[in-house]
Design an enzyme around this catalytic site. Structure first.
Site, PDB file in Angstrom:
ATOM      1  N   CYS A  52       0.840  -1.202   0.000  1.00 32.01           N
ATOM      2  CA  CYS A  52       0.000   0.000   0.000  1.00 32.01           C
ATOM      3  C   CYS A  52       0.873   1.250   0.000  1.00 32.01           C
ATOM      4  O   CYS A  52       1.562   1.534   0.976  1.00 32.01           O
ATOM      5  CB  CYS A  52      -0.916  -0.066   1.224  1.00 32.01           C
ATOM      6  SG  CYS A  52      -1.568   1.491   1.808  1.00 32.01           S
ATOM      7  N   CYS A  59       0.286   3.826   2.706  1.00 34.59           N
ATOM      8  CA  CYS A  59       0.773   3.317   3.999  1.00 34.59           C
ATOM      9  C   CYS A  59       2.265   3.590   4.140  1.00 34.59           C
ATOM     10  O   CYS A  59       2.733   4.050   5.181  1.00 34.59           O
ATOM     11  CB  CYS A  59       0.548   1.808   4.126  1.00 34.59           C
ATOM     12  SG  CYS A  59      -1.182   1.321   4.036  1.00 34.59           S
TER      13      CYS A  59
END
Ligand SMILES: [Zn+2]
Length: 141
Positions: free
Chosen positions: A69, A72
Site C-alpha cells: 500500500c 501506507c
C-alpha cells in the site's frame, strides 16, 4: 492521572505498572528488559495485538497497513514522528494486515491505512487514509 499506568511490553506482553511520573523516562519491561515506551511504533503480530491492547492503559493508536500500500508506506515516517511526539501519552503500534488477516477481519478493516484509537482496551474512534504527523497528533488528542 493515577499514580501508576499499566503498559504492556511489546516483546513479551507482560503488563508493567509504570509510575506515572516515570512514563517519559524510557521505562523497561520488568520481565524481559525490552523498552516499554521508547517512542517508536511497536510492530504487533496477530497473536499479540489483543493482549497488548487489553493490558495497556495508555491510549493505543493502531495503524492497520500493508507493505503493498503506497499511502501506507508514505505515512510510515509520519507515524514514526507522531510516535516520538506522543511517546508518553499514546502508544503507537503497527499491524501488518497481510500477516494478520484474522485481526483485519475482526476489526472490519476495509481500507488501508486505517487508524484505530483504543482507550482502556475499547475502540474509541477510527479513520481511514494516510495522515501526516501533525494531523495524527491532532486526531488522537
Ligand atoms: Zn517484556
Amino acid at each position: 492521572m493515577s499514580e501508576f499506568v499499566q503498559v504492556a511490553c511489546p516483546a513479551c506482553l507482560a503488563p508493567n505498572r509504570v509510575p506515572a511520573v516515570r512514563v517519559a523516562e524510557d521505562p523497561k519491561c520488568g520481565k524481559c528488559g525490552a523498552a516499554l515506551l521508547d517512542g517508536a511504533p511497536a510492530e504487533l503480530r496477530e497473536d499479540q495485538f489483543e493482549s497488548f491492547v487489553a493490558r495497556t492503559e495508555l491510549p493505543v493508536l493502531a495503524d492497520f497497513w500493508a507493505p503493498w500500500c503506497g499511502p501506507c508506506r508514505a505515512m510510515a515516517p509520519h507515524f514514526e514522528r507522531a510516535a516520538q511526539q506522543l511517546k508518553d501519552q499514546v502508544r503507537l503500534v503497527k499491524v501488518n494486515t497481510e500477516d494478520a488477516p484474522g485481526l483485519a477481519a475482526r476489526y472490519g478493516i476495509r481500507a488501508i491505512p486505517t487508524l484505530v484509537l483504543f482507550r482502556n482496551g475499547v475502540e474509541a474512534k477510527r479513520t481511514s487514509g494516510a495522515l501526516d504527523a501533525g494531523a495524527l497528533t491532532r486526531w488522537v488528542a
